[in-house]
Every structure is written in structure tokens, then in C-alpha cells.
Design a protein around this motif. Structure first.
Motif, PDB file in Angstrom:
ATOM      1  N   ARG A   5      40.348 -28.417 -18.266  1.00  0.00           N
ATOM      2  CA  ARG A   5      39.612 -27.166 -18.094  1.00  0.00           C
ATOM      3  C   ARG A   5      40.472 -26.001 -18.592  1.00  0.00           C
ATOM      4  O   ARG A   5      41.667 -25.935 -18.304  1.00  0.00           O
ATOM      5  CB  ARG A   5      39.256 -26.966 -16.627  1.00  0.00           C
ATOM      6  CG  ARG A   5      38.561 -25.644 -16.326  1.00  0.00           C
ATOM      7  CD  ARG A   5      38.212 -25.550 -14.860  1.00  0.00           C
ATOM      8  NE  ARG A   5      37.233 -26.573 -14.501  1.00  0.00           N
ATOM      9  CZ  ARG A   5      37.038 -26.999 -13.277  1.00  0.00           C
ATOM     10  NH1 ARG A   5      37.761 -26.533 -12.285  1.00  0.00           N
ATOM     11  NH2 ARG A   5      36.118 -27.917 -13.016  1.00  0.00           N
ATOM     12  N   ILE A   6      39.832 -25.076 -19.335  1.00  0.00           N
ATOM     13  CA  ILE A   6      40.518 -23.850 -19.763  1.00  0.00           C
ATOM     14  C   ILE A   6      39.697 -22.641 -19.325  1.00  0.00           C
ATOM     15  O   ILE A   6      38.461 -22.692 -19.262  1.00  0.00           O
ATOM     16  CB  ILE A   6      40.762 -23.812 -21.282  1.00  0.00           C
ATOM     17  CG1 ILE A   6      39.446 -23.921 -22.065  1.00  0.00           C
ATOM     18  CG2 ILE A   6      41.747 -24.875 -21.716  1.00  0.00           C
ATOM     19  CD1 ILE A   6      39.640 -23.753 -23.562  1.00  0.00           C
ATOM     20  N   ILE A   7      40.421 -21.576 -19.008  1.00  0.00           N
ATOM     21  CA  ILE A   7      39.795 -20.320 -18.582  1.00  0.00           C
ATOM     22  C   ILE A   7      40.282 -19.216 -19.521  1.00  0.00           C
ATOM     23  O   ILE A   7      41.457 -18.828 -19.471  1.00  0.00           O
ATOM     24  CB  ILE A   7      40.155 -19.978 -17.118  1.00  0.00           C
ATOM     25  CG1 ILE A   7      39.733 -21.096 -16.170  1.00  0.00           C
ATOM     26  CG2 ILE A   7      39.485 -18.663 -16.720  1.00  0.00           C
ATOM     27  CD1 ILE A   7      40.841 -22.074 -15.871  1.00  0.00           C
ATOM     28  N   PRO A   8      39.445 -18.736 -20.433  1.00  0.00           N
ATOM     29  CA  PRO A   8      39.874 -17.678 -21.366  1.00  0.00           C
ATOM     30  C   PRO A   8      39.748 -16.288 -20.745  1.00  0.00           C
ATOM     31  O   PRO A   8      38.902 -16.056 -19.873  1.00  0.00           O
ATOM     32  CB  PRO A   8      38.914 -17.832 -22.535  1.00  0.00           C
ATOM     33  CG  PRO A   8      37.668 -18.395 -21.923  1.00  0.00           C
ATOM     34  CD  PRO A   8      38.102 -19.232 -20.742  1.00  0.00           C
ATOM     35  N   ASP A   9      40.587 -15.363 -21.200  1.00  0.00           N
ATOM     36  CA  ASP A   9      40.425 -13.965 -20.785  1.00  0.00           C
ATOM     37  C   ASP A   9      39.685 -13.200 -21.882  1.00  0.00           C
ATOM     38  O   ASP A   9      39.261 -13.785 -22.898  1.00  0.00           O
ATOM     39  CB  ASP A   9      41.778 -13.325 -20.454  1.00  0.00           C
ATOM     40  CG  ASP A   9      42.563 -12.949 -21.689  1.00  0.00           C
ATOM     41  OD1 ASP A   9      42.300 -13.532 -22.768  1.00  0.00           O
ATOM     42  OD2 ASP A   9      43.455 -12.088 -21.596  1.00  0.00           O
ATOM     43  N   VAL A  31      35.122 -11.312 -17.525  1.00  0.00           N
ATOM     44  CA  VAL A  31      35.135 -11.214 -18.988  1.00  0.00           C
ATOM     45  C   VAL A  31      33.769 -10.736 -19.480  1.00  0.00           C
ATOM     46  O   VAL A  31      33.664  -9.837 -20.337  1.00  0.00           O
ATOM     47  CB  VAL A  31      35.501 -12.575 -19.632  1.00  0.00           C
ATOM     48  CG1 VAL A  31      35.268 -12.536 -21.136  1.00  0.00           C
ATOM     49  CG2 VAL A  31      36.940 -12.941 -19.311  1.00  0.00           C
ATOM     50  N   VAL A  32      32.701 -11.340 -18.934  1.00  0.00           N
ATOM     51  CA  VAL A  32      31.341 -10.963 -19.351  1.00  0.00           C
ATOM     52  C   VAL A  32      31.083  -9.494 -19.028  1.00  0.00           C
ATOM     53  O   VAL A  32      30.528  -8.743 -19.850  1.00  0.00           O
ATOM     54  CB  VAL A  32      30.303 -11.864 -18.657  1.00  0.00           C
ATOM     55  CG1 VAL A  32      28.889 -11.452 -19.076  1.00  0.00           C
ATOM     56  CG2 VAL A  32      30.548 -13.325 -18.985  1.00  0.00           C
ATOM     57  N   ARG A  82      31.659 -11.270 -10.137  1.00  0.00           N
ATOM     58  CA  ARG A  82      31.405 -10.177 -11.078  1.00  0.00           C
ATOM     59  C   ARG A  82      32.025  -8.900 -10.515  1.00  0.00           C
ATOM     60  O   ARG A  82      31.856  -8.581  -9.323  1.00  0.00           O
ATOM     61  CB  ARG A  82      29.909  -9.980 -11.294  1.00  0.00           C
ATOM     62  CG  ARG A  82      29.568  -8.878 -12.289  1.00  0.00           C
ATOM     63  CD  ARG A  82      28.083  -8.792 -12.558  1.00  0.00           C
ATOM     64  NE  ARG A  82      27.760  -7.667 -13.423  1.00  0.00           N
ATOM     65  CZ  ARG A  82      27.851  -7.679 -14.742  1.00  0.00           C
ATOM     66  NH1 ARG A  82      28.268  -8.782 -15.359  1.00  0.00           N
ATOM     67  NH2 ARG A  82      27.540  -6.627 -15.464  1.00  0.00           N
ATOM     68  N   PRO A  83      32.772  -8.136 -11.310  1.00  0.00           N
ATOM     69  CA  PRO A  83      33.420  -6.916 -10.798  1.00  0.00           C
ATOM     70  C   PRO A  83      32.387  -5.873 -10.395  1.00  0.00           C
ATOM     71  O   PRO A  83      31.295  -5.794 -10.975  1.00  0.00           O
ATOM     72  CB  PRO A  83      34.270  -6.436 -11.974  1.00  0.00           C
ATOM     73  CG  PRO A  83      33.637  -7.031 -13.185  1.00  0.00           C
ATOM     74  CD  PRO A  83      33.063  -8.355 -12.733  1.00  0.00           C
ATOM     75  N   LEU A 121      41.256  -9.395 -11.661  1.00  0.00           N
ATOM     76  CA  LEU A 121      40.151 -10.233 -11.189  1.00  0.00           C
ATOM     77  C   LEU A 121      40.050 -11.516 -12.018  1.00  0.00           C
ATOM     78  O   LEU A 121      39.810 -12.606 -11.488  1.00  0.00           O
ATOM     79  CB  LEU A 121      38.847  -9.440 -11.266  1.00  0.00           C
ATOM     80  CG  LEU A 121      37.580 -10.137 -10.747  1.00  0.00           C
ATOM     81  CD1 LEU A 121      37.712 -10.451  -9.257  1.00  0.00           C
ATOM     82  CD2 LEU A 121      36.357  -9.267 -10.992  1.00  0.00           C
ATOM     83  N   ILE A 122      40.270 -11.391 -13.340  1.00  0.00           N
ATOM     84  CA  ILE A 122      40.211 -12.564 -14.223  1.00  0.00           C
ATOM     85  C   ILE A 122      41.354 -13.533 -13.898  1.00  0.00           C
ATOM     86  O   ILE A 122      41.165 -14.762 -13.879  1.00  0.00           O
ATOM     87  CB  ILE A 122      40.261 -12.115 -15.701  1.00  0.00           C
ATOM     88  CG1 ILE A 122      38.975 -11.362 -16.074  1.00  0.00           C
ATOM     89  CG2 ILE A 122      40.455 -13.306 -16.631  1.00  0.00           C
ATOM     90  CD1 ILE A 122      39.022 -10.681 -17.430  1.00  0.00           C
TER      91      ILE A 122
END
Length: 616
Positions: free
Chosen positions: A10-14, A43-44, A85-86, A102-103
């Protein structure tokens, strides 16, 4: 968060890795194929906020998410969205690192590999014990851009707009043609593809960068090309303008004397003036190269940074959005010369003046239609008496050539056209560099700053005419018949009267004429009319125009013409008749400040129109 494939990595991109396309590139290379890719909601939200502000990077990031979704549908990856979500406050504080924090927290909870292209983000994540990979965007070998097909060797700029056929400026600086280069109009999708490619190149190419980024507008520098991209609501439709230099010109290609080159080398304050597109920046780049070759330390201040100069010359932009901050740094760097490209606003002129007075050789690029217009742009922005210390040379460029060079000198004298010595005042003399001939004088007259052109003898006649009228008015008090006055120089007058009037004008032992000469400050040669025909011709002439001294009190606008005391007169502004009046016995014409007549007089003064008076 949805569960992915068991035992799958699993990868989590910023945000940075999404914008730079690091994830999709890794999938295409099969580095991340069959991975679980978890996109944090932070990110979204950040990409959405950027896109809503009209920033291209926001649109670029959202397009990358769409690309990853397509890859997920093809089975190359499994794509999920995770985390919180922020809220609105966190979005507003994005620059302070709230969304980045938060990310990172989402990456910790997701228990995967955190992927970022932001060095600071990677350092903080590593310090917090998060498994992180710092991945720089790939610098691929760069092929031609889509816009390259619009350029030919003589193309100076390309202009693309939605629903309009592509246009270009072609030719040389001396002869520019604006021509259509394709029959089919540009489409929205074509311009968006071009825009996306230019953004990617500016972000990933070491020789390219973002110069400015606003809501609806971006300015990029890609190699030698300066690109301005405009989108609604800033513009009415999508538009892309690409400008590039067609030539790099050295000073040897200009018709310049060695004397002018020596003046440029002498660490002076110089303005390079000319209309848009005349070749000012090209000439400024030539001067920068010339000074660098002569062993001077040269820097530039530009926004955008598009001067074509050698790599030894460092090009500075606005530091933290301010050229004032850039100037502070430059004073610590201690350059011999600074090229200030595009001096336009009041603050630009003030910064230019501050650096020049600090001892730095300054060369500024200014838009102007004449050399003297560039100097006039300093008036009101720089103290009048300091102007020659800030700028002592103006080089006017027209169609790629040095058309005119003017120099400034500060002196104290009686301005041209004035006669009395007690009217002497500080005057800025503007002279032609090659001939040394004075062309303009700048001085204060009351509360007004006067820029007076000085021409040849023909141009000086109006000033002499004022003196003729004054002499005629004085002598008319001693003569019963007509008086003819001709100024043969600015200090000598030839006067003709009837023979019977000569004794009264000359006086016993010349005493009367001596008193008149002392009063007027000129030598008077008195002669008689040679014939009745000459007398009649001279006597029929109208009285010469007089220039009043104009003052303003709380209740009145006052025109002072003491030489016409008690006479009926007409007042003009240029060729326009304003009103008739009788001059008071002290030589004053008073009109109420709230009257239309007073308004017309002051409007003429403010616009530089000559106000004059003649006997009715």
C-alpha cells in the motif's frame, strides 16, 4: 477505508506527488503495479481548493486523480480514498502546514509507504517515524513542445485564443507584421492540452520555472520563451501568449559612439526609453553583456525574468513579492551595475532612486514615446532637485536603433524667456548628448513644474515677443504717437518712434532712457521712423502678447500684468479666447475662484496651455 487485496503493498501519496504525476509514472513503469493506492481526503480537498482559485496546479492534480481512476478500472492498481476531509479552517491555514499535517496523520493510520515529492514533508514524516519515500519528479528527455510548430525563425510572438485562428508577430524589431498562421481556429481542448504541457515542462525542467501564478492567470518562463496563460474569470476566454527574443544583440551592432560607451561604463543612472516592442529589453541585455565583459559585477531585477544575458549575470525577481526586498539583498551583494527591467509604478521609481543614491550604477527600462517623457515620469515620484543625481542619461530606442540620447544637468539660472535676474531659480537642463544643444528646461513656476522646450531661434521668438510687448508698453507712456519695438537679441531692443517723441524718451543727458533700461534690464536703441509709410505700418500693429503671473488666493484667481495697468485687455489660453477685462491700477486682473472663467484659467495652467494677455 476500504480493505485492499490481502498482503498487497500500500502507498499513500501526498499532494506534491499527485501534482507531479509521480504515482501514474510509477504505475506505467510497473513500480506500483498491483498496489493499493490510498489517496488522503486532505489531498483531494487541497487540489479542489487550488482549482477553485483558478490555479493550474489544482487542475493538473485533479487530472492526475482521473488518470489513476482509469488505471484502477483497467486493473493495474486498486484505488481508495482514506482519512478525514479537512474543515474550512484547515483549508485556510494550508500554507501554514495544517493540511500537510492531516495528510501525514492519514499516512500513519493507513500503515503504508508515504510517497512525497516535497523535501520538507519527507523530513517531517521521517522525524515522526512514518515510513516515507522522497521521490523527485523524473526529468525526462525533453522533446519539442506543441507550440513549437507555430514558430518560424522570424516569429517574435504567438497568440492563441479559443475560437480564434492562431496569430503571430513576425519580422524584425524594425518591421513587425501581425499575421494569421492557420485557418482553423483554436479549440478549448487544444489550448488546455497546450497549457497542461507547458505547466508540466515549467514544473519539471531545470531551465524553466513559474514566474507568477494568480487566480485565472499564470506566467511561465520556459527556456527563452515567456508564456502568459489567461483563463476566465480573469479573461473572457482561454488565451495563451508566447513571446521569445528573435535575436541576441551586442552593443557592437548598434550605432554608438565610443563617448557614449564610456558614459555607460561610468556607473551612472541611465534610463532606456522607448515604446512597447521597440527593442528596449534587447538593448538592456546588450548593455548587461557589455558591462560583464568589461569586468563589472552585473545583476538584474526583473519580473518576469526574461532578459537574455550570460550565466555570469544573476537575474533576480521580486523577493517575497516585493522588489523592495530584492533591492535590500542586492545592496548586500554589492553589484557595480543593476539592470532594472520594466520601471513602471511609483514604487519602482523610488526603489530605482534609492539604489542609485546608494552608489549603485542603475540602468532602468521605461516605456515612453520620447526621451523627455521618461524624465517626466520621474516628476512627482522623485524630488525635482534630486532627478539629475538619480538619472543623468536617457537613451531612447526606436525600432531597434539608438534614436536619441539626452543628458541631464542641474544649474541655477534665469529660465529661457524670462528677463529679470531676480527670477533666477534651480533649473534642470536637458541636452542632446551628441551636439550639446539644450533641448528642454525643467523648473518650478509657482506650484507648477514646467517642462519648457527650447528650440532654434524661430522657437525662441514667442519669448522675445513677450519682451517686445513689455518694452512697447513702457515706452508708450512717453510717446504720443506709435512705438515700434524689435528685440534683436534677448538683451537688446531696437525702438522706433516719431522724431518729436525722441527727446522725451531719451531725456536730458540720456537720463530717462537710462532709467528705462535699468528697469527693463535691456539695452534700448532709440531711432526715428524713416518715413510716414513706415510709421503708419508700425503704428498699425497690434500690441504684443503678455504672459501674466498667475496666483490663487482663497477667493480669487489673480493674473498679474503690471505693464498693462488700467488698460482694457483680452485673455487667451493658447488660441482660445477666455474673457475680456480691465487691468487694475496695480496691474491685477481678479476673477472669483468659483466662476467658470477662473476654472478655465486654472485648467489651462494645469494642462500646460500658455495663458496670455493682449490689449483689446
Amino acid at each position: 477505508m476500504k480493505e485492499g487485496k490481502k498482503n498487497a503493498q500500500r502507498i499513500i501519496p501526498d499532494t506534491s506527488s499527485v501534482i507531479d504525476g509521480i504515482i501514474s509514472t510509477g504505475v506505467e513503469r510497473e513500480d506500483y503495479r498491483d498496489y493499493d493506492i490510498c489517496i488522503p481526503e486532505g489531498v483531494v480537498a487541497e487540489l479542489e481548493a487550488q482549482a477553485n482559485r483558478g490555479l493550474e496546479i489544482g487542475f493538473r492534480g485533479l487530472e492526475e486523480l482521473q488518470k489513476l481512476q482509469d488505471m484502477a478500472k483497467e486493473g493495474a492498481i486498486r484505488l481508495y480514498f482514506c482519512g478525514k476531509r479537512p474543515n474550512l479552517d484547515q483549508v485556510k491555514l494550508a500554507r501554514g502546514g495544517e493540511i500537510d499535517a492531516l495528510i501525514r496523520e492519514t499516512a500513519r493510520e493507513a500503515k503504508g509507504k508515504f510517497i512525497t515529492g516535497d523535501r520538507i514533508q519527507s523530513m517531517i514524516a521521517r522525524a515522526k517515524g512514518i515510513d516515507v519515500d522522497f521521490v523527485k519528479p523524473e526529468y525526462k528527455e525533453r522533446g519539442p513542445l506543441i507550440v513549437d510548430k507555430f514558430f518560424t525563425p522570424d516569429t517574435m510572438s504567438v497568440h492563441l485564443k479559443n475560437k480564434v485562428p492562431p496569430m503571430a508577430k513576425k519580422g524584425s524589431i524594425k518591421e513587425v507584421r501581425y499575421v494569421q498562421i492557420r485557418d482553423e481556429p483554436c479549440t478549448f481542448y487544444e489550448l488546455k492540452e497546450i497549457s497542461r504541457e507547458l505547466m508540466d515542462r515549467a514544473r519539471s525542467d531545470q531551465n524553466s520555472f513559474f514566474e507568477l501564478s494568480f487566480t485565472g492567470a499564470s506566467v511561465l518562463q520556459i527556456g527563452k520563451m515567456r508564456i502568459a496563460i489567461a483563463n476566465p474569470p480573469f479573461s473572457d476566454d482561454v488565451e495563451i501568449t508566447i513571446v521569445r527574443p528573435v535575436a541576441s544583440v551586442s552593443l557592437d551592432q548598434y550605432r554608438m559612439s565610443e563617448m557614449l560607451k564610456e558614459r555607460i561604463r561610468a556607473q551612472r543612472g541611465i534610463l532606456i526609453a522607448g515604446p512597447p516592442g521597440a527593442g528596449k529589453s534587447t538593448f538592456a541585455a546588450g548593455i548587461a553583456t557589455f558591462l560583464n565583459d568589461k569586468g563589472f559585477v552585473v545583476k538584474t531585477m526583473e519580473s518576469p525574468r526574461d532578459l537574455q544575458v550570460p550565466p555570469e549575470i544573476t537575474q533576480y525577481g521580486p523577493l517575497d513579492g516585493s522588489m523592495e526586498n530584492t533591492a535590500d539583498v542586492l545592496l548586500l551583494v554589492r553589484p557595480d551595475y543593476t539592470i532594472y527591467d520594466e520601471v513602471r509604478k511609483t514604487r519602482d521609481f523610488e526603489i530605482f532612486a534609492d539604489m542609485r543614491l546608494a552608489g549603485v550604477g542603475m540602468i532602468g527600462v521605461v516605456h515612453a514615446n520620447r526621451a523627455v517623457d521618461a524624465i517626466q515620469r520621474l516628476i512627482g515620484r522623485v524630488e525635482l532637485g534630486v532627478i539629475p543625481q538619480v538619472v543623468d542619461t536617457v537613451i531612447f530606442i526606436d525600432k531597434g536603433e539608438v534614436a536619441n540620447v539626452q543628458t541631464l544637468q542641474f544649474t541655477v539660472k534665469v529660465p529661457a524667456g524670462m528677463m529679470e535676474e531676480d527670477l533666477a531659480r534651480p533649473v534642470i537642463l536637458i541636452s542632446d548628448f551628441e551636439t550639446g544643444r539644450n533641448e528642454f528646461e525643467i523648473y518650478t513656476y509657482g506650484e507648477q513644474v514646467v517642462v519648457m522646450p527650447l528650440g532654434n531661434e524661430e522657437a525662441r521668438k514667442p519669448a522675445w515677443a513677450l519682451a517686445e510687448g513689455e518694452v512697447q508698453s513702457v515706452l508708450q507712456e512717453y510717446a504720443s504717437g506709435p512705438v515700434s519695438v524689435e528685440m534683436v537679441s534677448d538683451s537688446r531692443a531696437l525702438v522706433k518712434v516719431r522724431e518729436k517723441d525722441m527727446p522725451r524718451i531719451i531725456g536730458k543727458g540720456g537720463s530717462t532712457i537710462d532709467d528705462i533700461e535699468k528697469m527693463l534690464g535691456i539695452h534700448i536703441d532709440v531711432r526715428k521712423f524713416e518715413s510716414e509709410k513706415e510709421e503708419k505700418k508700425k503704428g498699425a500693429k497690434d500690441t504684443r502678447p503678455h504672459r501674466p503671473i498667475i496666483e490663487r488666493s482663497s477667493r480669487h484667481v489673480i493674473l498679474n500684468v503690471p505693464e498693462l495697468a488700467t488698460q482694457d485687455v483680452e485673455v487667451y489660453a493658447g488660441e482660445t479666447f477666455l474673457f475680456s477685462a480691465t487691468v487694475g491700477r496695480h496691474g491685477d486682473i481678479k476673477v472669483r475662484t468659483d466662476s467658470d472663467v477662473a476654472g478655465n484659467v486654472m485648467e489651462a495652467v494645469e494642462t500646460g496651455e500658455a495663458v496670455w494677455v493682449k490689449v483689446a
